[in-house]
Design an enzyme around this catalytic site. Structure first.
Site, PDB file in Angstrom:
ATOM      1  N   HIS A  62       0.859  -1.186   0.000  1.00  0.00           N
ATOM      2  CA  HIS A  62       0.000   0.000   0.000  1.00  0.00           C
ATOM      3  C   HIS A  62       0.896   1.237   0.000  1.00  0.00           C
ATOM      4  CE1 HIS A  62      -3.709   2.298   1.771  1.00  0.00           C
ATOM      5  NE2 HIS A  62      -3.040   3.004   0.920  1.00  0.00           N
ATOM      6  N   GLU A 116       0.333   7.952  -3.637  1.00  0.00           N
ATOM      7  CA  GLU A 116       1.255   7.574  -2.563  1.00  0.00           C
ATOM      8  C   GLU A 116       2.479   8.485  -2.532  1.00  0.00           C
ATOM      9  OE1 GLU A 116       0.731   5.269  -0.048  1.00  0.00           O
ATOM     10  OE2 GLU A 116      -1.277   5.385  -0.891  1.00  0.00           O
ATOM     11  N   LYS A 119       1.241  12.245  -1.572  1.00  0.00           N
ATOM     12  CA  LYS A 119       0.786  12.393  -0.178  1.00  0.00           C
ATOM     13  C   LYS A 119       1.893  12.048   0.823  1.00  0.00           C
ATOM     14  CE  LYS A 119      -2.732  10.810   3.126  1.00  0.00           C
ATOM     15  NZ  LYS A 119      -3.952  10.005   3.316  1.00  0.00           N
ATOM     16  N   HIS A 120       2.578  10.936   0.612  1.00  0.00           N
ATOM     17  CA  HIS A 120       3.534  10.444   1.622  1.00  0.00           C
ATOM     18  C   HIS A 120       4.996  10.637   1.205  1.00  0.00           C
ATOM     19  CE1 HIS A 120       0.176   8.528   3.748  1.00  0.00           C
ATOM     20  NE2 HIS A 120      -0.212   8.009   2.592  1.00  0.00           N
TER      21      HIS A 120
HETATM   22  P1  AMP Z   1      -3.534   6.576   1.881  1.00  0.00           P
HETATM   23  O1  AMP Z   1      -4.119   7.944   1.549  1.00  0.00           O
HETATM   24  O2  AMP Z   1      -2.101   6.427   1.496  1.00  0.00           O
HETATM   25  O3  AMP Z   1      -3.850   6.138   3.279  1.00  0.00           O
HETATM   26  O4  AMP Z   1      -4.281   5.562   0.940  1.00  0.00           O
HETATM   27  C1  AMP Z   1      -5.649   5.533   0.897  1.00  0.00           C
HETATM   28  C2  AMP Z   1      -6.061   5.651  -0.530  1.00  0.00           C
HETATM   29  O5  AMP Z   1      -5.468   4.624  -1.291  1.00  0.00           O
HETATM   30  C3  AMP Z   1      -7.552   5.541  -0.692  1.00  0.00           C
HETATM   31  O6  AMP Z   1      -7.965   6.461  -1.676  1.00  0.00           O
HETATM   32  C4  AMP Z   1      -7.721   4.125  -1.168  1.00  0.00           C
HETATM   33  O7  AMP Z   1      -8.863   3.992  -1.947  1.00  0.00           O
HETATM   34  C5  AMP Z   1      -6.479   3.919  -1.980  1.00  0.00           C
HETATM   35  N1  AMP Z   1      -6.075   2.516  -2.029  1.00  0.00           N
HETATM   36  C6  AMP Z   1      -5.791   1.731  -0.999  1.00  0.00           C
HETATM   37  N2  AMP Z   1      -5.452   0.497  -1.411  1.00  0.00           N
HETATM   38  C7  AMP Z   1      -5.529   0.524  -2.746  1.00  0.00           C
HETATM   39  C8  AMP Z   1      -5.306  -0.425  -3.763  1.00  0.00           C
HETATM   40  N3  AMP Z   1      -4.917  -1.690  -3.480  1.00  0.00           N
HETATM   41  N4  AMP Z   1      -5.498  -0.040  -5.033  1.00  0.00           N
HETATM   42  C9  AMP Z   1      -5.868   1.235  -5.323  1.00  0.00           C
HETATM   43  N5  AMP Z   1      -6.097   2.175  -4.429  1.00  0.00           N
HETATM   44  C10 AMP Z   1      -5.943   1.824  -3.152  1.00  0.00           C
END
Ligand code: AMP
Length: 227
Positions: A62, A116, A119-120
């Site tokens: 992730h 990713e 944001k991070h």
């Molecule tokens: P984060 O903001 O890094 O915590 O990630 C959350 C975001 O990532 C949300 O918009 C989720 O819908 C998306 N997300 C999480 N897992 C997946 C995945 N396997 N494939 C695509 N999007 C994902």
């Protein structure tokens, strides 16, 4: 200005420089987060396989998230350095295998990786550039084979239920690290294994014991769905 005053002022400036520039601590550690694709897909919200095809039945990346010891985290730190797919073209095979997007509509995963990084990843620019961020994360995945650790303990993605404590012990036994575990619910509302958090030091070099764990939201016995 007398000699002593000048001496004090110069030292003050040097000290400020060191504390602001040289020891600037922009985060404390990383969470390295892997998720079980079966639990992303069976929630009622739709999931779509990426254009490269159905991913293998394994934990997928992730993200690698800079974090503070108090559980908060920085985000979206540098809009002047947006995700650029051409910077990681050499990693594409491994990215598609280990870090696929399961969001709909089916895609080449660029949107997920961009999310990713933007944001991070941009909050760890003092340690990793864009290529380094993705390459390092892929290497961490190779060093922490969660599925193998679980299988060794007889815990398989077969739709049955396993004790959360047994899952934790299996990971501790297999990769010598204590994991953070979060769950989500399937379409029928059953608690299921969703994400595994491991911690990495702020130089992104070594796994460490987690300074703080994410809130645990799992039942004492959780489903491990098929994918
Ligand atoms: P984060 O903001 O890094 O915590 O990630 C959350 C975001 O990532 C949300 O918009 C989720 O819908 C998306 N997300 C999480 N897992 C997946 C995945 N396997 N494939 C695509 N999007 C994902």
């Amino acid at each position: 200005m007398g000699f002593f005053t000048r001496f004090v002022l110069i030292n003050l400036v040097i000290f400020q420089c060191f504390s602001l520039l040289c020891f600037a601590q922009d985060f404390d550690f990383f969470y390295f987060v892997q998720s079980w694709p079966g639990s992303y897909c069976d929630t009622g919200r739709s999931c779509c396989h990426p254009q490269s095809g159905k991913p293998s039945a394994d934990f997928k990346i992730h993200g690698l998230w800079p974090n503070y010891n108090d559980g908060t985290y920085p985000s979206n730190c540098d809009s002047s350095n947006p995700f650029d797919r051409t910077k990681i073209s050499d990693l594409m095979g491994s990215m598609q295998k280990n870090w696929p997007s399961l969001a709909c509509p089916s895609s080449d995963s660029t949107k997920f990786w961009a999310h990713e990084w933007n944001k991070h990843g941009t909050c760890a620019e003092s340690v990793l550039d864009q290529h380094g961020y993705f390459e390092t994360t892929l290497n961490l995945k190779n060093q922490a084979n969660i599925l193998q650790a679980l299988r060794t303990a007889g815990i398989n993605p077969d739709g049955s239920y396993y004790s959360l404590n047994k899952i934790k012990s299996a990971i501790e036994q297999g990769i010598k690290l204590s994991p953070g575990i979060t769950c989500n619910v399937d379409e029928s509302g059953n608690s299921q294994l969703y994400e595994i958090y491991l911690c990495v030091d702020s130089s992104a070099s070594n796994f460490i014991d987690c300074p703080i764990f994410p809130d645990e939201n799992c039942a004492s016995s959780v489903e491990f769905p098929e994918f």
